[in-house]
Design an enzyme around this catalytic site. Structure first.
Site, PDB file in Angstrom:
ATOM      1  N   ASP A  48      24.355  38.964 -39.489  1.00 29.23           N
ATOM      2  CA  ASP A  48      24.113  37.695 -40.137  1.00 29.23           C
ATOM      3  C   ASP A  48      24.739  36.490 -39.707  1.00 29.23           C
ATOM      4  OD1 ASP A  48      26.526  37.983 -41.259  1.00 29.23           O
ATOM      5  OD2 ASP A  48      25.576  37.962 -43.335  1.00 29.23           O
ATOM      6  N   SER A  49      25.709  36.415 -38.686  1.00 26.02           N
ATOM      7  CA  SER A  49      26.347  35.192 -38.018  1.00 26.02           C
ATOM      8  C   SER A  49      25.117  34.767 -37.311  1.00 26.02           C
ATOM      9  CB  SER A  49      27.179  35.982 -37.100  1.00 26.02           C
ATOM     10  OG  SER A  49      26.710  37.022 -36.343  1.00 26.02           O
ATOM     11  N   ASP A  87      22.307  43.876 -39.862  1.00 22.50           N
ATOM     12  CA  ASP A  87      23.402  43.564 -40.854  1.00 22.50           C
ATOM     13  C   ASP A  87      22.770  42.954 -42.116  1.00 22.50           C
ATOM     14  OD1 ASP A  87      26.068  43.026 -41.422  1.00 22.50           O
ATOM     15  OD2 ASP A  87      26.144  41.023 -40.562  1.00 22.50           O
ATOM     16  N   LYS A 117      24.378  47.652 -41.657  1.00 17.69           N
ATOM     17  CA  LYS A 117      25.746  47.499 -42.119  1.00 17.69           C
ATOM     18  C   LYS A 117      26.018  46.750 -43.213  1.00 17.69           C
ATOM     19  CE  LYS A 117      28.306  43.983 -39.775  1.00 17.69           C
ATOM     20  NZ  LYS A 117      28.747  43.205 -40.767  1.00 17.69           N
ATOM     21  N   GLU A 119      28.868  44.783 -46.009  1.00 17.77           N
ATOM     22  CA  GLU A 119      30.681  44.280 -46.231  1.00 17.77           C
ATOM     23  C   GLU A 119      31.107  44.873 -47.387  1.00 17.77           C
ATOM     24  OE1 GLU A 119      30.867  40.186 -45.754  1.00 17.77           O
ATOM     25  OE2 GLU A 119      29.690  40.229 -43.947  1.00 17.77           O
ATOM     26  N   GLU A 186      37.401  43.708 -39.081  1.00 16.93           N
ATOM     27  CA  GLU A 186      37.337  42.343 -38.740  1.00 16.93           C
ATOM     28  C   GLU A 186      38.715  41.711 -38.936  1.00 16.93           C
ATOM     29  OE1 GLU A 186      33.968  39.933 -39.286  1.00 16.93           O
ATOM     30  OE2 GLU A 186      34.949  38.156 -38.406  1.00 16.93           O
TER      31      GLU A 186
HETATM   32  O1  KIV Z   1      27.373  38.769 -38.786  1.00 17.20           O
HETATM   33  C1  KIV Z   1      28.082  39.314 -37.845  1.00 17.20           C
HETATM   34  O2  KIV Z   1      27.918  38.789 -36.788  1.00 17.20           O
HETATM   35  C2  KIV Z   1      29.132  40.139 -38.315  1.00 17.20           C
HETATM   36  C3  KIV Z   1      30.262  40.283 -37.510  1.00 17.20           C
HETATM   37  C4  KIV Z   1      31.337  39.058 -37.737  1.00 17.20           C
HETATM   38  C5  KIV Z   1      31.104  41.594 -37.654  1.00 17.20           C
HETATM   39  O3  KIV Z   1      29.171  40.912 -39.420  1.00 17.20           O
END
Ligand code: KIV
Length: 300
Positions: A48-49, A87, A117, A119, A186
């Site tokens: 989600d970056s 993500d 994934k 968090e 991270e």
């Molecule tokens: O969104 C992303 O790219 C991530 C990384 C910072 C691990 O979750």
């Protein structure tokens, strides 16, 4: 489909058991994914970056499930054999177990992801267990978790004191017990990462957490000078694509302005015969129009 074997979960587990480091990278679109596929990176995270790197937001919170699905689909088209992880964006799993399962399912059904994934630590273990019980591989993400950056007090190293380090170690255990197939750490101190790695029965991946983990993750844009706002300490720059592109753009502007571009090799022609016939057609049409203008009664 390239002549390359599709990466599977047993392949990743085998790497962990044999001590072969797992490679992992973020990726957000088809062109990047095509290159990642050629480079044979094991795992690809549509993070989600992308809210920051691709969409220009200040952080990741505005990113929606639809944004994530669209980008994941593009990455899957470019990287058909890599282990693709979607993500889960902000509020796509936090509200309830059912929300989490439905959205995890979207990544699998609509974007052909291999895993998702999310968090969070022990407090998210029930979400993780619910998704895993549906047969969807799910990766945990501990340490600096960008969706909670406000609560964490900014983008900073997590687990620097013994009590907080212990909490991350406990969280890693809780996620593994909940069914995580892997955990990303991270910005956790390297020796805390080492302890978690030694105790884990699943692959531990480091992003800025040192060399003891079973694998490494980097953010594509940080690796290639493509994110202008800042370069985090944990990133290594492998090539300055941003500079190459900027120089190219400047040259393009200069060449169009000075009429150096385009040259014949950059356009398409028509044969002399076809051009002559075209001109004749146009002349005939012009003649017909002027006759009609002079004699409107002939218009029909
Ligand atoms: O969104 C992303 O790219 C991530 C990384 C910072 C691990 O979750």
């Amino acid at each position: 489909m390239p002549d390359r074997k599709k990466i599977t979960l047993p392949d990743l587990m085998k790497k962990m058991h044999t001590g072969a480091p797992i490679t992992y990278i973020t990726c957000y679109d088809y062109a990047m994914a095509y290159l990642v596929e050629q480079a044979e990176v094991d795992m690809v995270l549509v993070g989600d970056s992308l809210g920051m790197t691709m969409l220009g937001y200040e952080g990741t919170l505005p990113v929606t499930m639809d944004d994530m699905i669209r980008h994941s689909q593009a990455v899957r088209r470019g990287a058909p054999t890599r282990w693709l992880i979607g993500d889960m964006p902000y509020m796509s799993y936090q509200p309830s177990g059912e929300t989490a399962i439905r959205n995890a399912g979207r990544f699998m059904a609509e974007a052909s992801c291999d895993a998702v994934k999310l968090e969070g630590g022990a407090e998210m273990a029930d979400r993780m267990a619910g998704i895993a019980k549906c047969g969807i591989p799910v990766m945990g993400h501990l340490g600096l978790t960008p969706q909670s950056v406000s609560a964490l007090g900014g983008f900073r190293v997590q687990g620097k004191d013994a009590a907080r380090a212990k909490k991350i170690i406990d969280d890693a255990r809780a996620l593994e017990e909940a069914g995580a197939f892997s955990i990303l750490l991270e910005m956790v101190p390297d020796r805390v990462c080492e302890i978690i790695t030694e105790r884990a029965g699943i692959p531990i991946i480091s992003l800025g957490s040192g060399s003891h983990a079973h694998g490494q993750l980097l953010i594509f844009h940080d690796m290639f000078g493509l994110y202008p706002r800042f370069k985090p300490k944990m990133a290594k720059v492998y090539g300055n694509a941003g500079e190459v592109i900027l120089n190219g753009l400047k040259q393009y502007v200069a060449e169009v302005t000075s009429r150096q571009f385009p040259q014949p090799e950059n356009w398409f022609g028509i044969s002399d015969d076809e051009l002559a016939e075209l001109k004749e057609l146009l002349d005939r049409e012009k003649g017909k129009h002027s006759l009609q203008n002079d004699h409107p009664e002939l218009a029909l």
